[in-house]
Design a protein around this motif. Structure first.
Motif, mmCIF file in Angstrom:
data_model
loop_
_atom_site.group_PDB
_atom_site.id
_atom_site.type_symbol
_atom_site.label_atom_id
_atom_site.label_comp_id
_atom_site.label_asym_id
_atom_site.label_seq_id
_atom_site.Cartn_x
_atom_site.Cartn_y
_atom_site.Cartn_z
ATOM 1 N N LEU A 360 31.857 43.483 49.386
ATOM 2 C CA LEU A 360 32.518 42.622 50.363
ATOM 3 C C LEU A 360 33.628 43.380 51.096
ATOM 4 C CD1 LEU A 360 32.879 39.821 51.629
ATOM 5 C CD2 LEU A 360 34.386 39.233 49.704
ATOM 6 N N HIS A 361 34.408 44.158 50.339
ATOM 7 C CA HIS A 361 35.495 44.939 50.944
ATOM 8 C C HIS A 361 34.936 46.001 51.887
ATOM 9 C CE1 HIS A 361 39.389 46.773 51.411
ATOM 10 N NE2 HIS A 361 38.961 47.934 50.931
ATOM 11 N N SER A 362 33.825 46.615 51.504
ATOM 12 C CA SER A 362 33.195 47.626 52.351
ATOM 13 C C SER A 362 32.715 47.012 53.661
ATOM 14 C CB SER A 362 32.013 48.271 51.612
ATOM 15 O OG SER A 362 31.345 49.202 52.427
ATOM 16 N N LEU A 363 32.173 45.801 53.579
ATOM 17 C CA LEU A 363 31.719 45.115 54.791
ATOM 18 C C LEU A 363 32.899 44.791 55.701
ATOM 19 C CD1 LEU A 363 29.394 43.793 56.387
ATOM 20 C CD2 LEU A 363 29.835 41.695 55.079
ATOM 21 N N GLU A 364 34.004 44.328 55.119
ATOM 22 C CA GLU A 364 35.199 44.001 55.907
ATOM 23 C C GLU A 364 35.747 45.236 56.621
ATOM 24 O OE1 GLU A 364 36.864 40.259 53.186
ATOM 25 O OE2 GLU A 364 37.523 42.325 52.788
ATOM 26 N N LEU A 365 35.760 46.367 55.922
ATOM 27 C CA LEU A 365 36.226 47.606 56.549
ATOM 28 C C LEU A 365 35.273 48.059 57.659
ATOM 29 C CD1 LEU A 365 37.420 49.734 53.478
ATOM 30 C CD2 LEU A 365 38.843 48.587 55.189
ATOM 31 N N ALA A 366 33.974 47.892 57.415
ATOM 32 C CA ALA A 366 32.970 48.370 58.373
ATOM 33 C C ALA A 366 33.024 47.593 59.688
ATOM 34 C CB ALA A 366 31.574 48.280 57.764
ATOM 35 N N VAL A 367 33.308 46.295 59.631
ATOM 36 C CA VAL A 367 33.319 45.482 60.852
ATOM 37 C C VAL A 367 34.694 45.469 61.525
ATOM 38 C CG1 VAL A 367 31.471 43.994 59.999
ATOM 39 C CG2 VAL A 367 33.856 43.303 59.668
ATOM 40 N N ALA A 368 35.672 46.144 60.924
ATOM 41 C CA ALA A 368 37.038 46.128 61.477
ATOM 42 C C ALA A 368 37.097 46.744 62.869
ATOM 43 C CB ALA A 368 37.995 46.847 60.533
ATOM 44 N N LYS A 369 36.184 47.686 63.169
ATOM 45 C CA LYS A 369 36.180 48.345 64.482
ATOM 46 C C LYS A 369 35.587 47.461 65.580
ATOM 47 C CE LYS A 369 35.581 52.998 62.561
ATOM 48 N NZ LYS A 369 34.665 54.172 62.525
ATOM 49 N N ASP A 370 34.914 46.406 65.172
ATOM 50 C CA ASP A 370 34.232 45.553 66.145
ATOM 51 C C ASP A 370 35.249 44.840 67.023
ATOM 52 O OD1 ASP A 370 32.517 43.704 67.457
ATOM 53 O OD2 ASP A 370 31.147 43.785 65.753
ATOM 54 N N ARG A 371 35.037 44.887 68.350
ATOM 55 C CA ARG A 371 35.972 44.240 69.264
ATOM 56 C C ARG A 371 35.730 42.741 69.361
ATOM 57 N NH1 ARG A 371 35.265 45.633 74.250
ATOM 58 N NH2 ARG A 371 33.226 46.589 73.959
ATOM 59 N N ALA A 372 34.588 42.258 68.871
ATOM 60 C CA ALA A 372 34.323 40.820 68.824
ATOM 61 C C ALA A 372 34.978 40.224 67.580
ATOM 62 C CB ALA A 372 32.821 40.553 68.800
ATOM 63 N N LYS A 373 35.428 38.981 67.699
ATOM 64 C CA LYS A 373 36.088 38.317 66.574
ATOM 65 C C LYS A 373 35.069 38.007 65.480
ATOM 66 C CE LYS A 373 39.036 34.406 65.364
ATOM 67 N NZ LYS A 373 39.703 33.165 65.845
ATOM 68 N N ILE A 374 35.388 38.420 64.244
ATOM 69 C CA ILE A 374 34.483 38.227 63.106
ATOM 70 C C ILE A 374 35.223 37.524 61.976
ATOM 71 C CG2 ILE A 374 33.251 39.426 61.245
ATOM 72 C CD1 ILE A 374 32.323 41.474 63.227
ATOM 73 N N ASN A 375 34.577 36.538 61.375
ATOM 74 C CA ASN A 375 35.104 35.861 60.185
ATOM 75 C C ASN A 375 34.078 35.988 59.068
ATOM 76 O OD1 ASN A 375 37.594 34.767 61.202
ATOM 77 N ND2 ASN A 375 36.374 33.331 62.403
ATOM 78 N N ILE A 376 34.502 36.565 57.941
ATOM 79 C CA ILE A 376 33.626 36.718 56.776
ATOM 80 C C ILE A 376 34.078 35.734 55.705
ATOM 81 C CG2 ILE A 376 32.781 38.289 54.990
ATOM 82 C CD1 ILE A 376 33.287 40.596 56.898
ATOM 83 N N HIS A 377 33.154 34.914 55.232
ATOM 84 C CA HIS A 377 33.505 33.842 54.301
ATOM 85 C C HIS A 377 33.148 34.150 52.856
ATOM 86 C CE1 HIS A 377 34.550 31.259 57.680
ATOM 87 N NE2 HIS A 377 33.456 31.706 58.271
ATOM 88 N N GLY A 378 32.791 35.390 52.563
ATOM 89 C CA GLY A 378 32.546 35.787 51.174
ATOM 90 C C GLY A 378 31.189 35.337 50.660
ATOM 91 N N PHE A 379 30.976 35.579 49.356
ATOM 92 C CA PHE A 379 29.701 35.250 48.723
ATOM 93 C C PHE A 379 29.616 33.753 48.427
ATOM 94 C CE2 PHE A 379 29.701 39.787 47.807
ATOM 95 C CZ PHE A 379 28.353 40.121 47.946
ATOM 96 N N THR A 380 28.455 33.180 48.690
ATOM 97 C CA THR A 380 28.208 31.775 48.350
ATOM 98 C C THR A 380 27.695 31.696 46.918
ATOM 99 O OG1 THR A 380 25.881 31.787 49.015
ATOM 100 C CG2 THR A 380 27.523 31.385 50.737
ATOM 101 N N ALA A 381 27.453 30.470 46.450
ATOM 102 C CA ALA A 381 26.933 30.265 45.099
ATOM 103 C C ALA A 381 25.549 30.887 44.933
ATOM 104 C CB ALA A 381 26.881 28.776 44.783
ATOM 105 N N LEU A 382 24.829 31.043 46.043
ATOM 106 C CA LEU A 382 23.488 31.633 45.993
ATOM 107 C C LEU A 382 23.519 33.151 46.154
ATOM 108 C CD1 LEU A 382 21.490 29.039 48.126
ATOM 109 C CD2 LEU A 382 21.542 29.263 45.631
#
Length: 488
Positions: A360-382
């Motif tokens: 999850l942390h790796s994904l957050e770092l990877a999308v940090a460069k994106d100029r579009a607004k991104i919201n990551i809500h973490g892992f679901t129960a599934l």
């Protein structure tokens, strides 16, 4: 990190590629006859109010009526030609607009699929450092400017520029900029707004303001981004961009280069092939794993598989390493394909909680460069990751591709066997309803071959069953699931 923009201009199309460390990260495409609408300001007419949806359809001169939600309406005091600051999202749509009403609106989302453009009455005009807001009289600062002292400095510089005619938002590119540059931007935006207001009095045209063409718009939005150079393959476009940057983005002016090489400019970094690969469902990872990306109208799903990657230690480590590698590939594909809306990522199942946290942390770092607004809500129960990415323009696939005439967008067609059985059922149905001497079946080459080959015994049994001769005729232009049963 090295970064450069490649700008390819032809009489009918403009394309801009962002290259980072020699790899394509973003591609922007604009057909001159189908320019994007985001940022355009229109005089519209309310064609239908929908109380049940708290929204209205607005005719702005496009093929599809545009959509205006109650929460996107700002109340204007038309008597004194000023704009109040109150947003009234909870007010009933019927109290805000009425059928047949003229209204000034701005496009915030292009038409996507079957949906019309999304509108707002909260008009904004962007420049390199500022965004002018006629509907307010205060100053806002981009959240990406984190230094509190810098935020206060910028607020202080711009505060005096705000009055009853409007206020400003300081863009991320304004960080470190002096008073002179901000004043120039503010004056430019006020002049632009004066022109828009003048056009409002001319009731012949829907269009009051059009956003910049692609090349200039990209340069405006890339102010503040670290670039090594900007290469343009059109002498005319190069000259226009020189004039544009000299006046509005001087920090980019020295980076402009006219490209006159023999090779097409997009061949320098294999851009054409990368674009083709970005239209495929499967994305191969260097380790041997792969992603499967499926884009639908409701959402985009991304599935990760280990594929040929077997690792060197154990299964858990193999899965973890594949998922980590996938986060980098996913971040790139989101930008490259311009995927927006709801995105569901199905990483390979991990039992180790620490592995999940690190992915999850790796994904957050990877999308940090994106100029579009991104919201990551973490892992679901599934075990899925839910995220959203702001969508304003069509994805790369929707820009470059259309609906398949064979499968009609389903992504699959009936098998030869299925079509053969359909034909046989159709013959039985027609034989019971009508009196025919014999039947002729017109089918695609693959289906005709099957009927006369591996399914020929079934066809012979059917002839006995209906007591009629059945002849098969090949039609070269028929798609696999198309056929005709003709009575003779």
């Amino acid at each position: 990190m090295s970064a450069e923009l490649l700008i390819n201009v032809t009489p009918s199309e403009s394309r801009v590629a962002l290259i980072e460390n020699g790899i394509l990260q973003e591609i922007h495409v604009e057909r001159h006859t189908k320019r994007g609408l985001v940022g355009n300001i229109y005089r519209g007419k309310v064609s239908r109010v929908l109380p049940g949806m708290q929204a209205a359809f607005v005719d702005i001169g496009l093929e599809k009526a545009a959509f205006l939600h109650a929460s996107d309406i700002v109340i204007h005091n038309e008597v004194v030609d000023e704009v109040s600051e109150s947003h009234l999202p909870k007010q009933d749509i019927r109290e805000l607009v009425r059928d047949g009403q003229d209204i000034v609106v701005q496009v915030v989302k292009d038409p996507l699929g079957t949906k019309g453009a999304r509108l707002t009455t909260d008009i904004t005009l962007p420049s390199r450092y500022l965004v002018f807001m006629p509907s307010v009289s205060h100053v806002g600062v981009s959240q990406r400017i984190e230094d509190e002292q810098e935020r206060e400095r910028l607020k202080h510089l711009v505060q005096d520029l705000c009055n009853e005619d409007g206020g400003f938002i300081l863009r991320t590119a304004a960080e470190g900029v002096g008073e002179k540059e901000l004043l120039q931007d503010a004056e430019f935006l006020r002049r632009l707004w004066t022109k828009v207001q003048a056009r409002m009095k001319n009731r012949k045209s829907h269009v009051l303001y059009e956003d910049l063409p692609l090349a200039r718009r990209v340069l405006r939005d890339f102010v503040g981004t670290e670039l090594d150079r900007i290469r343009i393959d059109s002498k005319l476009a190069f000259s226009e961009l020189q004039n544009f940057t000299e006046e509005y983005a001087p920090e980019l002016h020295t980076l402009l280069e006219y490209y006159h090489g023999d090779r097409p400019i997009f061949d320098l970094y294999d851009v054409e092939n990368e674009v083709q690969r970005a239209l495929e469902r499967r994305v191969d990872l260097k380790s041997g794993g792969y992603l499967i990306i499926d884009q639908t109208e409701a959402m985009t799903t991304i599935d990760i598989n280990t594929g040929a990657f077997v690792g060197h230690r154990n299964l858990e480590e193999t899965i973890f390493n594949t998922n980590i590698e996938a986060t980098l590939a996913i971040a790139r594909q989101l930008r490259l394909r311009n995927l927006g809306g709801i995105i569901i990522i199905d990483f390979i199942d991990m039992t180790d909680v620490d592995h999940k946290r690190r992915v999850l942390h790796s994904l957050e770092l990877a999308v940090a460069k994106d100029r579009a607004k991104i919201n990551i809500h973490g892992f679901t129960a599934l075990g899925l990751i839910e995220m959203t990415r702001k969508r304003t323009r069509e994805s790369l696939e929707h820009t470059l591709c259309g609906e398949c005439p064979v499968c009609k967008g389903r992504g699959s067609i009936k098998t030869v066997e299925t079509v053969c059985f359909e034909i046989m059922r159709e013959i039985v149905r027609v034989n019971r309803a009508y009196d025919a001497d014999k039947f002729v079946v017109y089918a695609s080459p693959a289906v005709a071959e099957a009927l006369m080959g591996e399914e020929s015994h079934m066809l012979a049994e059917l002839e006995v069953f209906v007591s009629r001769q059945i002849k098969v005729q090949t039609e070269q232009l028929y798609s696999q699931d198309k056929y005709d049963v003709v009575m003779m």
